[in-house]
Design a protein around this motif. Structure first.
Motif, PDB file in Angstrom:
ATOM      1  N   GLY A  79       0.802  -1.211   0.000  1.00  0.00           N
ATOM      2  CA  GLY A  79       0.000   0.000   0.000  1.00  0.00           C
ATOM      3  C   GLY A  79       0.839   1.267   0.000  1.00  0.00           C
ATOM      4  N   SER A  80       2.089   1.157  -0.384  1.00  0.00           N
ATOM      5  CA  SER A  80       2.998   2.297  -0.326  1.00  0.00           C
ATOM      6  C   SER A  80       2.661   3.339  -1.385  1.00  0.00           C
ATOM      7  CB  SER A  80       4.448   1.833  -0.519  1.00  0.00           C
ATOM      8  OG  SER A  80       4.673   1.478  -1.875  1.00  0.00           O
ATOM      9  N   ILE A  81       3.181   4.535  -1.189  1.00  0.00           N
ATOM     10  CA  ILE A  81       2.993   5.604  -2.163  1.00  0.00           C
ATOM     11  C   ILE A  81       3.681   5.270  -3.485  1.00  0.00           C
ATOM     12  CG2 ILE A  81       2.593   7.450  -0.504  1.00  0.00           C
ATOM     13  CD1 ILE A  81       5.551   8.150  -0.664  1.00  0.00           C
ATOM     14  N   ALA A  82       4.750   4.463  -3.448  1.00  0.00           N
ATOM     15  CA  ALA A  82       5.419   4.063  -4.686  1.00  0.00           C
ATOM     16  C   ALA A  82       4.515   3.156  -5.522  1.00  0.00           C
ATOM     17  CB  ALA A  82       6.737   3.357  -4.360  1.00  0.00           C
ATOM     18  N   VAL A  83       3.879   2.197  -4.875  1.00  0.00           N
ATOM     19  CA  VAL A  83       2.962   1.306  -5.594  1.00  0.00           C
ATOM     20  C   VAL A  83       1.761   2.093  -6.108  1.00  0.00           C
ATOM     21  CG1 VAL A  83       1.465  -0.710  -5.407  1.00  0.00           C
ATOM     22  CG2 VAL A  83       3.726  -0.738  -4.345  1.00  0.00           C
ATOM     23  N   ALA A  84       1.262   3.025  -5.305  1.00  0.00           N
ATOM     24  CA  ALA A  84       0.126   3.837  -5.749  1.00  0.00           C
ATOM     25  C   ALA A  84       0.488   4.647  -6.989  1.00  0.00           C
ATOM     26  CB  ALA A  84      -0.331   4.761  -4.626  1.00  0.00           C
ATOM     27  N   ALA A  85       1.694   5.203  -7.018  1.00  0.00           N
ATOM     28  CA  ALA A  85       2.131   5.964  -8.186  1.00  0.00           C
ATOM     29  C   ALA A  85       2.297   5.061  -9.402  1.00  0.00           C
ATOM     30  CB  ALA A  85       3.443   6.681  -7.873  1.00  0.00           C
ATOM     31  N   GLU A  86       2.876   3.887  -9.185  1.00  0.00           N
ATOM     32  CA  GLU A  86       3.033   2.921 -10.277  1.00  0.00           C
ATOM     33  C   GLU A  86       1.675   2.517 -10.851  1.00  0.00           C
ATOM     34  OE1 GLU A  86       4.180  -1.796 -10.815  1.00  0.00           O
ATOM     35  OE2 GLU A  86       4.433  -0.806  -8.880  1.00  0.00           O
ATOM     36  N   GLU A  87       0.732   2.211  -9.978  1.00  0.00           N
ATOM     37  CA  GLU A  87      -0.589   1.790 -10.443  1.00  0.00           C
ATOM     38  C   GLU A  87      -1.289   2.917 -11.197  1.00  0.00           C
ATOM     39  OE1 GLU A  87      -2.193  -1.455  -9.980  1.00  0.00           O
ATOM     40  OE2 GLU A  87      -0.035  -1.742  -9.866  1.00  0.00           O
ATOM     41  N   ARG A  88      -1.127   4.153 -10.737  1.00  0.00           N
ATOM     42  CA  ARG A  88      -1.753   5.273 -11.445  1.00  0.00           C
ATOM     43  C   ARG A  88      -1.147   5.435 -12.831  1.00  0.00           C
ATOM     44  NH1 ARG A  88      -4.216   7.591 -14.197  1.00  0.00           N
ATOM     45  NH2 ARG A  88      -5.219   9.638 -14.081  1.00  0.00           N
ATOM     46  N   LEU A  89       0.165   5.266 -12.942  1.00  0.00           N
ATOM     47  CA  LEU A  89       0.827   5.336 -14.246  1.00  0.00           C
ATOM     48  C   LEU A  89       0.337   4.223 -15.164  1.00  0.00           C
ATOM     49  CD1 LEU A  89       2.967   6.537 -16.135  1.00  0.00           C
ATOM     50  CD2 LEU A  89       4.679   5.116 -14.953  1.00  0.00           C
ATOM     51  N   ALA A  90       0.206   3.016 -14.632  1.00  0.00           N
ATOM     52  CA  ALA A  90      -0.260   1.892 -15.445  1.00  0.00           C
ATOM     53  C   ALA A  90      -1.693   2.106 -15.929  1.00  0.00           C
ATOM     54  CB  ALA A  90      -0.162   0.594 -14.646  1.00  0.00           C
ATOM     55  N   ARG A  91      -2.512   2.813 -15.145  1.00  0.00           N
ATOM     56  CA  ARG A  91      -3.906   3.056 -15.514  1.00  0.00           C
ATOM     57  C   ARG A  91      -4.091   4.333 -16.325  1.00  0.00           C
ATOM     58  NH1 ARG A  91      -4.581   2.609 -10.077  1.00  0.00           N
ATOM     59  NH2 ARG A  91      -5.350   4.764 -10.040  1.00  0.00           N
ATOM     60  N   PHE A  92      -3.047   5.049 -16.599  1.00  0.00           N
ATOM     61  CA  PHE A  92      -3.168   6.299 -17.350  1.00  0.00           C
ATOM     62  C   PHE A  92      -3.875   6.018 -18.671  1.00  0.00           C
ATOM     63  CE2 PHE A  92      -1.378   9.795 -19.990  1.00  0.00           C
ATOM     64  CZ  PHE A  92      -1.757  10.871 -19.202  1.00  0.00           C
ATOM     65  N   GLY A  93      -4.880   6.819 -18.993  1.00  0.00           N
ATOM     66  CA  GLY A  93      -5.775   6.483 -20.096  1.00  0.00           C
ATOM     67  C   GLY A  93      -5.241   6.750 -21.483  1.00  0.00           C
ATOM     68  N   LYS A  94      -4.003   7.225 -21.585  1.00  0.00           N
ATOM     69  CA  LYS A  94      -3.399   7.515 -22.885  1.00  0.00           C
ATOM     70  C   LYS A  94      -2.073   6.764 -22.994  1.00  0.00           C
ATOM     71  CE  LYS A  94      -5.586  12.007 -22.388  1.00  0.00           C
ATOM     72  NZ  LYS A  94      -5.429  13.477 -22.290  1.00  0.00           N
ATOM     73  N   PRO A  95      -1.569   6.564 -24.197  1.00  0.00           N
ATOM     74  CA  PRO A  95      -0.327   5.795 -24.351  1.00  0.00           C
ATOM     75  C   PRO A  95       0.844   6.433 -23.609  1.00  0.00           C
ATOM     76  CG  PRO A  95      -1.422   6.063 -26.464  1.00  0.00           C
ATOM     77  CD  PRO A  95      -2.143   6.949 -25.494  1.00  0.00           C
ATOM     78  N   THR A  96       1.645   5.591 -22.979  1.00  0.00           N
ATOM     79  CA  THR A  96       2.804   6.058 -22.217  1.00  0.00           C
ATOM     80  C   THR A  96       4.063   5.385 -22.740  1.00  0.00           C
ATOM     81  OG1 THR A  96       2.392   4.340 -20.548  1.00  0.00           O
ATOM     82  CG2 THR A  96       1.492   6.532 -20.114  1.00  0.00           C
ATOM     83  N   VAL A  97       5.135   6.160 -22.839  1.00  0.00           N
ATOM     84  CA  VAL A  97       6.420   5.674 -23.355  1.00  0.00           C
ATOM     85  C   VAL A  97       7.510   6.063 -22.371  1.00  0.00           C
ATOM     86  CG1 VAL A  97       8.093   5.764 -25.244  1.00  0.00           C
ATOM     87  CG2 VAL A  97       5.640   5.928 -25.750  1.00  0.00           C
ATOM     88  N   ALA A  98       8.292   5.101 -21.919  1.00  0.00           N
ATOM     89  CA  ALA A  98       9.476   5.386 -21.108  1.00  0.00           C
ATOM     90  C   ALA A  98      10.666   5.546 -22.052  1.00  0.00           C
ATOM     91  CB  ALA A  98       9.737   4.269 -20.113  1.00  0.00           C
ATOM     92  N   ALA A  99      11.346   6.677 -21.961  1.00  0.00           N
ATOM     93  CA  ALA A  99      12.559   6.935 -22.745  1.00  0.00           C
ATOM     94  C   ALA A  99      13.736   6.833 -21.779  1.00  0.00           C
ATOM     95  CB  ALA A  99      12.493   8.316 -23.381  1.00  0.00           C
TER      96      ALA A  99
END
Length: 255
Positions: A79-99
């Motif tokens: 339940g950490s803030i890191a996992v919460a941030a990761e989950e929010r990024l994974a659920r982002f409704g538009k395409p995401t690219v890590a450079a």
């Protein structure tokens, strides 16, 4: 005042979030983990943004979580803030690219894996070091990594904590494309420009379905959106007329 921060720029239809913490090779602090979901909420609500790039400043992606905040991260477990941030990024409704350039380790790898696509420079290095620190990698993060690279490769990364080079990361599916360092930005720009030109409806539906977030009712809803929007008719007409399509579908309010 701390130099650790996430910065956002929007160029045309593409938003870029930059991880910046020069004193610690862009490690994520507790404040930065908390900041990320807030930034993502705003960018997801912005109709002008069609894609998101996550990268690090000064040739380093992210060297992990700032261990100065270790007690706070450990107390909450999954339940950490890191996992919460990761989950929010994974659920982002538009395409995401890590450079990715340089170090992509621990929390940095966690964020990269939560993106839809990962493009890396040849100097990139990847690692998942919990076994070197006596930590348990969060279950959602572990499952996401295993789905991406397969159980065996995930176990190797987690059991050893060893750094792997970009060539090996490409072989195991941890990254999608490998570029010379001086060609990474141009390729990311070209890829996101292409994605931004495509049907938002197609891309949003594909992301939900691939990520396992669309049940049968939701899939039927997506097909209904195709019929109601005229998106497919426009796409076929544009192909027949040899012109760029004029897609007009916009996401409705969140369900």
């Amino acid at each position: 005042m701390s130099d650790a921060e996430l910065t956002v720029t929007v160029t045309g239809p593409v938003a870029t979030v930059v991880i910046r913490n020069p004193a610690r090779r862009n490690a994520m602090t507790a404040a930065m983990w908390r900041q990320l979901p807030v930034l993502l909420d705003g960018l997801e609500a912005d109709p002008a943004v069609r894609a998101l790039v996550l990268t690090g400043a000064d040739g380093t992606f992210c060297a992990g979580a700032d261990l100065g905040d270790l007690d706070e991260l450990l107390e909450a477990g999954d339940g950490s803030i890191a996992v919460a941030a990761e989950e929010r990024l994974a659920r982002f409704g538009k395409p995401t690219v890590a450079a990715i350039q340089g170090a992509c380790v621990g929390g940095g790898c966690q964020l990269a894996v939560a993106c839809d696509l990962r493009l890396a420079a040849e100097d990139a290095r990847f690692g998942v070091p919990p076994a070197r620190l006596g930590l348990v990698y969060p279950a959602p993060t572990t499952h996401r990594l295993a789905r991406l690279v397969g159980p065996s490769a995930a176990k190797h990364l987690l059991f050893t904590g060893e750094l792997v080079d970009a060539a090996r990361a490409l072989r195991i599916g941890l990254v999608d494309e490998l570029l010379p360092a001086d060609g990474l930005a141009a390729r990311v720009d070209a890829l996101t420009a292409t994605v931004a030109e495509r049907s938002r409806l197609t891309v949003a539906a594909a992301k939900e379905i691939i990520d396992g977030r669309a049940d049968d009712e939701r899939v039927a809803w997506w097909h209904g959106q195709v019929r109601a929007s005229g998106e497919a008719r426009e796409g076929v007409a544009a192909a027949n007329e040899r012109r760029p399509p004029r897609f007009g579908w916009t996401p409705p309010a969140s369900r």
